[in-house]
Design a protein around this motif. Structure first.
Motif, PDB file in Angstrom:
ATOM      1  N   GLU A   8       0.831  -1.210   0.000  1.00  0.00           N
ATOM      2  CA  GLU A   8       0.000   0.000   0.000  1.00  0.00           C
ATOM      3  C   GLU A   8       0.864   1.258   0.000  1.00  0.00           C
ATOM      4  N   MET A   9       1.902   1.259   0.824  1.00  0.00           N
ATOM      5  CA  MET A   9       2.821   2.398   0.840  1.00  0.00           C
ATOM      6  C   MET A   9       3.484   2.567  -0.517  1.00  0.00           C
ATOM      7  N   GLY A  10       3.910   1.465  -1.102  1.00  0.00           N
ATOM      8  CA  GLY A  10       4.547   1.509  -2.412  1.00  0.00           C
ATOM      9  C   GLY A  10       3.623   2.054  -3.479  1.00  0.00           C
ATOM     10  N   ASN A  11       2.366   1.646  -3.431  1.00  0.00           N
ATOM     11  CA  ASN A  11       1.393   2.156  -4.401  1.00  0.00           C
ATOM     12  C   ASN A  11       1.174   3.649  -4.232  1.00  0.00           C
ATOM     13  N   ARG A  12       1.097   4.118  -2.969  1.00  0.00           N
ATOM     14  CA  ARG A  12       0.951   5.556  -2.738  1.00  0.00           C
ATOM     15  C   ARG A  12       2.185   6.307  -3.224  1.00  0.00           C
ATOM     16  N   LEU A  13       3.351   5.756  -2.954  1.00  0.00           N
ATOM     17  CA  LEU A  13       4.591   6.391  -3.387  1.00  0.00           C
ATOM     18  C   LEU A  13       4.635   6.497  -4.911  1.00  0.00           C
ATOM     19  N   LYS A  14       4.328   5.422  -5.594  1.00  0.00           N
ATOM     20  CA  LYS A  14       4.344   5.423  -7.060  1.00  0.00           C
ATOM     21  C   LYS A  14       3.315   6.417  -7.605  1.00  0.00           C
ATOM     22  N   HIS A  15       2.128   6.412  -7.005  1.00  0.00           N
ATOM     23  CA  HIS A  15       1.063   7.310  -7.474  1.00  0.00           C
ATOM     24  C   HIS A  15       1.472   8.775  -7.330  1.00  0.00           C
ATOM     25  N   ILE A  16       1.965   9.157  -6.168  1.00  0.00           N
ATOM     26  CA  ILE A  16       2.323  10.563  -5.951  1.00  0.00           C
ATOM     27  C   ILE A  16       3.535  10.950  -6.785  1.00  0.00           C
ATOM     28  N   ARG A  17       4.495  10.043  -6.937  1.00  0.00           N
ATOM     29  CA  ARG A  17       5.679  10.332  -7.771  1.00  0.00           C
ATOM     30  C   ARG A  17       5.242  10.620  -9.204  1.00  0.00           C
TER      31      ARG A  17
END
Length: 109
Positions: A8-17
């Protein structure tokens, strides 16, 4: 088996990046971290050290709460409002982003 929280953290990181228009290489350059580390974090393969979470959040102008939990602490305070409780997760995220942008505009002065 991958850790759900890391995913979930990785998905948020990828999305915001991506929403900010950065490649993994550009984010690595901004943070001083390796592209390999950014990729591993986005794919939920490896937990990040606290100092790296802070570097990433500072570089992307997001809160650690957003990266870790998916919501702004400011929005959590306002959750008592009946209207906000009716919002979808996507709407809450958008509202949270607007609040963070609004507040950060005053911090930069």
């Amino acid at each position: 088996m991958k850790n759900k929280t890391l995913m979930e953290m990785g998905n948020r990181l990828k999305h915001i990046r991506k929403s900010k228009g950065y490649t993994q290489e550009q984010l690595a350059g901004l943070t001083g971290l390796s592209t390999k580390m950014i990729s591993a974090a986005e794919n939920g393969h490896k937990a990040m050290r606290p100092e790296n979470i802070i570097k990433i959040c500072d570089s992307l102008c997001i809160t650690t709460d957003y990266l870790l939990y998916g919501e702004s602490p400011n929005l959590n305070i306002m959750m008592e409002s009946k209207e906000i409780k009716k919002l979808s997760p996507k709407q809450r995220e958008a509202l949270s982003k607007m609040i963070e942008d609004f507040l950060s505009a005053f911090e930069e002065q």
